[in-house]
Write a protein that holds these residues in place. Structure first.
Motif, short mmCIF file in Angstrom:
data_model
loop_
_atom_site.label_atom_id
_atom_site.label_comp_id
_atom_site.label_asym_id
_atom_site.label_seq_id
_atom_site.Cartn_x
_atom_site.Cartn_y
_atom_site.Cartn_z
N VAL A 28 40.69 36.19 42.42
CA VAL A 28 39.82 35.27 41.68
C VAL A 28 38.55 35.01 42.49
N LEU A 29 37.40 35.23 41.84
CA LEU A 29 36.10 34.97 42.47
C LEU A 29 35.47 33.68 41.98
N ARG A 30 35.73 33.34 40.69
CA ARG A 30 35.17 32.12 40.12
C ARG A 30 36.09 31.63 39.01
N VAL A 31 36.18 30.30 38.88
CA VAL A 31 37.03 29.67 37.88
C VAL A 31 36.15 28.89 36.91
N ASP A 32 36.28 29.20 35.62
CA ASP A 32 35.62 28.43 34.57
C ASP A 32 36.71 27.81 33.70
N ARG A 33 36.31 27.08 32.67
CA ARG A 33 37.31 26.42 31.80
C ARG A 33 38.23 27.40 31.09
N THR A 34 37.68 28.50 30.56
CA THR A 34 38.48 29.41 29.76
C THR A 34 38.55 30.82 30.33
N LYS A 35 37.84 31.06 31.44
CA LYS A 35 37.78 32.41 32.01
C LYS A 35 37.85 32.36 33.52
N LEU A 36 38.25 33.50 34.08
CA LEU A 36 38.19 33.69 35.52
C LEU A 36 37.33 34.92 35.78
N ARG A 37 36.50 34.86 36.81
CA ARG A 37 35.83 36.07 37.27
C ARG A 37 36.73 36.64 38.35
N VAL A 38 37.11 37.93 38.18
CA VAL A 38 38.02 38.56 39.13
C VAL A 38 37.42 39.87 39.65
N ARG A 39 37.88 40.25 40.84
CA ARG A 39 37.57 41.56 41.40
C ARG A 39 38.90 42.30 41.51
N TYR A 40 38.98 43.43 40.84
CA TYR A 40 40.21 44.21 40.84
C TYR A 40 40.51 44.80 42.21
N ASP A 41 41.80 44.94 42.52
CA ASP A 41 42.23 45.50 43.79
C ASP A 41 42.06 47.02 43.85
N GLN A 42 42.23 47.70 42.71
CA GLN A 42 42.25 49.16 42.71
C GLN A 42 41.23 49.81 41.77
N ILE A 43 40.75 49.10 40.77
CA ILE A 43 39.86 49.71 39.77
C ILE A 43 38.43 49.68 40.29
N VAL A 44 37.85 50.87 40.41
CA VAL A 44 36.50 51.02 40.96
C VAL A 44 35.51 51.31 39.85
N ASP A 45 34.37 50.64 39.89
CA ASP A 45 33.26 50.89 38.97
C ASP A 45 32.61 52.21 39.39
N GLU A 46 32.72 53.22 38.54
CA GLU A 46 32.23 54.56 38.90
C GLU A 46 30.73 54.59 39.14
N ASP A 47 29.97 53.72 38.47
CA ASP A 47 28.51 53.70 38.63
C ASP A 47 28.09 53.18 40.00
N TYR A 48 28.82 52.20 40.52
CA TYR A 48 28.42 51.54 41.77
C TYR A 48 29.32 51.85 42.95
N GLY A 49 30.47 52.46 42.70
CA GLY A 49 31.39 52.79 43.78
C GLY A 49 32.03 51.58 44.44
N GLU A 50 32.04 50.44 43.72
CA GLU A 50 32.65 49.22 44.24
C GLU A 50 33.78 48.80 43.30
N TYR A 51 34.65 47.92 43.79
CA TYR A 51 35.73 47.42 42.94
C TYR A 51 35.14 46.66 41.76
N THR A 52 35.69 46.90 40.59
CA THR A 52 35.18 46.31 39.35
C THR A 52 35.33 44.79 39.36
N VAL A 53 34.28 44.10 38.94
CA VAL A 53 34.28 42.64 38.77
C VAL A 53 34.14 42.38 37.29
N GLU A 54 34.97 41.44 36.77
CA GLU A 54 34.99 41.20 35.34
C GLU A 54 35.34 39.75 35.06
N ASP A 55 34.76 39.19 33.99
CA ASP A 55 35.17 37.88 33.50
C ASP A 55 36.31 38.09 32.51
#
Length: 150
Positions: A28-55
């Motif tokens: 968990v990177l950020r906590v909102d009322r209805t969503k969490l922003r997370v960074r995945y442990d294994q899923i990598v964003d192919e465009d940036y070569g970094e772990y995917t971050v998603e709300d």
């Protein structure tokens, strides 16, 4: 909303076509009322070569399950399990356990798809499936279907 905290390990429950009955580790990177922003442990964003971050909507989040209820438990035919494969945990049922260090698992939700319905996996890549429910300001875990100790 104080159930989830920044830095907490969670799993994102697969919620789109082809990902039902799967769970993906994240932090968990950020906590909102209805969503969490997370960074995945294994899923990598192919465009940036970094772990995917998603709300992610809270309804698609569960805390990371405990490692084990009983370290002496041996998985066996009929157990409801999760198998680590393709960067996540996939829910299935043990259908054969007489292999040396592996279990054969059946994935009923893949029946009729182009995916394999059965797979053989090492014990280290298999865990008991557990359901979670909120209890007060915490969580309670329980097995879904366990055939019994061996």
């Amino acid at each position: 909303m104080d159930l989830y905290k920044v830095g907490m390990r969670v799993e994102v429950v697969g919620h789109s076509d082809g990902f039902w009955n799967s769970y993906y580790g994240a932090k968990v990177l950020r906590v909102d009322r209805t969503k969490l922003r997370v960074r995945y442990d294994q899923i990598v964003d192919e465009d940036y070569g970094e772990y995917t971050v998603e709300d992610v909507d809270l309804k698609h989040i569960r805390p990371y399950p405990p490692e084990s209820f009983d370290i002496n438990y041996r998985l066996t035919v009929g157990d409801d399990v999760e198998v680590y494969d393709r960067d996540g945990w996939w829910r299935g049922e043990v259908v054969f356990d007489e292999l040396d260090d592996e279990l054969m698992v059946y994935f009923s939700y893949m029946a009729g798809d182009d995916e394999e319905e059965f797979g053989t996996f090492p014990y280290d890549d298999v865990r008991i499936h557990q359901e979670v429910k909120q209890v007060g300001k915490g969580f309670e875990w329980s097995h879904v279907k366990v055939a019994g100790p061996k």
